[in-house]
Design an enzyme around this catalytic site. Structure first.
Site, PDB file in Angstrom:
ATOM      1  N   GLU A  16       0.811  -1.217   0.000  1.00  0.00           N
ATOM      2  CA  GLU A  16       0.000   0.000   0.000  1.00  0.00           C
ATOM      3  C   GLU A  16       0.851   1.276   0.000  1.00  0.00           C
ATOM      4  O   GLU A  16       0.347   2.362   0.295  1.00  0.00           O
ATOM      5  CB  GLU A  16      -0.919  -0.002   1.221  1.00  0.00           C
ATOM      6  CG  GLU A  16      -1.882  -1.169   1.258  1.00  0.00           C
ATOM      7  CD  GLU A  16      -2.685  -1.202   2.543  1.00  0.00           C
ATOM      8  OE1 GLU A  16      -3.595  -0.368   2.687  1.00  0.00           O
ATOM      9  OE2 GLU A  16      -2.387  -2.048   3.400  1.00  0.00           O
ATOM     10  N   SER A 150      -6.501  -2.183   1.973  1.00  0.00           N
ATOM     11  CA  SER A 150      -6.895  -1.645   0.662  1.00  0.00           C
ATOM     12  C   SER A 150      -7.487  -2.705  -0.254  1.00  0.00           C
ATOM     13  O   SER A 150      -7.341  -2.646  -1.472  1.00  0.00           O
ATOM     14  CB  SER A 150      -5.704  -0.964  -0.030  1.00  0.00           C
ATOM     15  OG  SER A 150      -5.346   0.217   0.645  1.00  0.00           O
ATOM     16  N   TYR A 220      -9.610   3.453  -5.587  1.00  0.00           N
ATOM     17  CA  TYR A 220      -8.612   4.461  -5.949  1.00  0.00           C
ATOM     18  C   TYR A 220      -8.705   4.958  -7.390  1.00  0.00           C
ATOM     19  O   TYR A 220      -7.797   5.616  -7.886  1.00  0.00           O
ATOM     20  CB  TYR A 220      -7.208   3.918  -5.650  1.00  0.00           C
ATOM     21  CG  TYR A 220      -7.061   3.548  -4.195  1.00  0.00           C
ATOM     22  CD1 TYR A 220      -7.188   4.514  -3.202  1.00  0.00           C
ATOM     23  CD2 TYR A 220      -6.843   2.228  -3.792  1.00  0.00           C
ATOM     24  CE1 TYR A 220      -7.080   4.186  -1.862  1.00  0.00           C
ATOM     25  CE2 TYR A 220      -6.732   1.890  -2.457  1.00  0.00           C
ATOM     26  CZ  TYR A 220      -6.848   2.879  -1.504  1.00  0.00           C
ATOM     27  OH  TYR A 220      -6.747   2.536  -0.178  1.00  0.00           O
ATOM     28  N   ARG A 259     -11.442   3.670  11.111  1.00  0.00           N
ATOM     29  CA  ARG A 259     -12.634   3.478  10.285  1.00  0.00           C
ATOM     30  C   ARG A 259     -13.112   2.040  10.435  1.00  0.00           C
ATOM     31  O   ARG A 259     -12.324   1.099  10.274  1.00  0.00           O
ATOM     32  CB  ARG A 259     -12.300   3.773   8.819  1.00  0.00           C
ATOM     33  CG  ARG A 259     -13.525   4.095   7.968  1.00  0.00           C
ATOM     34  CD  ARG A 259     -13.162   4.214   6.498  1.00  0.00           C
ATOM     35  NE  ARG A 259     -12.907   2.908   5.914  1.00  0.00           N
ATOM     36  CZ  ARG A 259     -11.799   2.597   5.232  1.00  0.00           C
ATOM     37  NH1 ARG A 259     -10.850   3.483   5.050  1.00  0.00           N
ATOM     38  NH2 ARG A 259     -11.666   1.385   4.741  1.00  0.00           N
ATOM     39  N   ASP A 261     -15.438  -0.793   8.983  1.00  0.00           N
ATOM     40  CA  ASP A 261     -16.147  -1.205   7.772  1.00  0.00           C
ATOM     41  C   ASP A 261     -17.172  -2.280   8.112  1.00  0.00           C
ATOM     42  O   ASP A 261     -16.890  -3.211   8.876  1.00  0.00           O
ATOM     43  CB  ASP A 261     -15.162  -1.742   6.731  1.00  0.00           C
ATOM     44  CG  ASP A 261     -14.200  -0.673   6.243  1.00  0.00           C
ATOM     45  OD1 ASP A 261     -14.507   0.528   6.382  1.00  0.00           O
ATOM     46  OD2 ASP A 261     -13.118  -1.036   5.723  1.00  0.00           O
ATOM     47  N   GLU A 274     -14.100  -5.229   9.314  1.00  0.00           N
ATOM     48  CA  GLU A 274     -12.738  -4.969   9.770  1.00  0.00           C
ATOM     49  C   GLU A 274     -12.610  -3.531  10.245  1.00  0.00           C
ATOM     50  O   GLU A 274     -13.517  -2.709  10.060  1.00  0.00           O
ATOM     51  CB  GLU A 274     -11.718  -5.245   8.669  1.00  0.00           C
ATOM     52  CG  GLU A 274     -11.860  -4.398   7.433  1.00  0.00           C
ATOM     53  CD  GLU A 274     -10.826  -4.769   6.365  1.00  0.00           C
ATOM     54  OE1 GLU A 274      -9.909  -3.963   6.158  1.00  0.00           O
ATOM     55  OE2 GLU A 274     -10.938  -5.842   5.752  1.00  0.00           O
ATOM     56  N   ASN A 276      -9.837  -0.197  10.243  1.00  0.00           N
ATOM     57  CA  ASN A 276      -8.632   0.406   9.670  1.00  0.00           C
ATOM     58  C   ASN A 276      -8.103   1.449  10.644  1.00  0.00           C
ATOM     59  O   ASN A 276      -8.743   2.479  10.863  1.00  0.00           O
ATOM     60  CB  ASN A 276      -8.953   1.067   8.330  1.00  0.00           C
ATOM     61  CG  ASN A 276      -9.352   0.050   7.281  1.00  0.00           C
ATOM     62  OD1 ASN A 276      -8.517  -0.484   6.575  1.00  0.00           O
ATOM     63  ND2 ASN A 276     -10.642  -0.243   7.202  1.00  0.00           N
ATOM     64  N   GLY A 280      -7.363   5.804   4.932  1.00  0.00           N
ATOM     65  CA  GLY A 280      -6.884   6.637   3.834  1.00  0.00           C
ATOM     66  C   GLY A 280      -7.331   8.083   3.961  1.00  0.00           C
ATOM     67  O   GLY A 280      -8.435   8.369   4.430  1.00  0.00           O
TER      68      GLY A 280
END
Length: 313
Positions: A16, A150, A220, A259, A261, A274, A276, A280
């Site tokens: 990443e 990612s 992305y 974050r 998810d 999960e 993070n 990002g």
């Protein structure tokens, strides 16, 4: 003279790294626009300790995704050097980076999450894992490398003939692979920020994509995914989902911004997928979008993250 320099660490050697540089560059620009004495630094793992000591920062803004930045290694190094940093500490970073470890936390804490099982590389030669997984989980099923972000190393397998290859591909990233029940429904994410004492959930985001899959390309590529803020769910369901996100943030010991998810199942049940710990922060990223929905522009968001880590100017 007061030591106040901020080092934004980014890049490195993980899968990443390119996205990390985008995150780091965006954060650096945002802080400089607010007049902060911020500089960027590319991670060179072999020489990092010497480089960061020479830079002598007041604080490190962690913009590293993946290996070293989200697995507790950077955090442990900075702890040993006595240098403060943004975001979660060693344990929370390590747990949330390892999908198998975080699953164990979710289950222990009674957090709604899809049923899963962890498999190890040595088991490939001993058993027919594809047949076992098909029997125990049915299809479709989700196969994930245990320590990637990612959406790298994540495969949604719909045909039995593709399962063996998906396992082989996932094991290229890690010796552990998480196989997870597929949840059909809506893809949601909730950012949470705070510390052990106080936490706040951001507005819920629903993610839709042109391809139907929120994979690396959808994340992305401009225009490939769409963020609906706030997600069109009832007030009662909004409170339930945000409370679940805060409970997950707390259970994992996160701090700063993380974050969470989720999938919202067709029966209305939210499932945590999960966490993070270094989300990002590019122009296409979810957390800045959620911040703007709260009336917090990106430079102020970065400023508040610094403040939560104890930085004062």
């Amino acid at each position: 003279m007061k030591k106040d320099k901020i080092v934004v660490i980014m890049g490195g050697t993980s899968t990443e790294a390119a996205i990390s540089r985008q995150t780091g560059t965006a954060i650096l620009s945002a802080l400089q626009s607010k007049g902060y004495p911020a500089v960027g630094m590319e991670l060179h793992p072999e020489t990092f300790a010497e480089e960061i000591k020479a830079a002598d920062p007041a604080i490190v803004f962690n913009a590293l995704h993946g290996k070293f930045g989200e697995d507790g290694v950077l955090q442990g190094t900075l702890d040993m050097l006595g240098i403060p940093y943004t975001g979660s500490g060693v344990l929370a970073a390590a747990v949330t980076m390892d999908k198998a470890a975080s699953k164990r936390v979710f289950v222990a804490e009674g957090i709604s999450t899809p049923r899963s099982h962890t498999y190890h590389a040595y088991e490939l030669a001993a058993r027919d894992l594809a047949a076992e997984i098909t029997r125990d989980f049915g299809l479709p099923v989700v196969v994930k490398a245990a320590s990637q972000g990612s959406s790298i190393g994540v495969y949604i397998v719909e045909q039995a003939a593709d399962l063996e290859q998906a396992l082989a591909d996932a094991f290229r990233y890690n010796d552990e692979v998480l196989v997870e029940q597929f949840i059909k429904g809506r893809e949601l994410t909730v950012a949470v920020w705070g510390d052990a004492e106080k936490k706040e959930a951001f507005p819920i985001i629903e993610i839709t994509t042109e391809s139907g899959r929120y994979d690396y390309e959808s994340k992305y590529t401009k225009g490939a995914s769409h963020h609906i803020i706030p997600a069109p769910v009832s007030e009662e369901k909004t409170r339930e989902i945000q409370a679940l996100a805060v409970k997950t943030f707390t259970a994992c010991g996160c701090r700063g911004v993380a974050r969470v998810d989720m999938m919202l199942g067709e029966d209305g049940t939210p499932y945590v997928i999960e966490v993070n710990s270094v989300p990002g922060m590019t122009e296409l990223s979810l957390v800045p979008d959620a911040g703007r929905a709260m009336g917090i522009e990106f430079p102020e968001l970065c400023e508040r993250i610094l403040a939560m880590a104890g930085y004062r100017r």
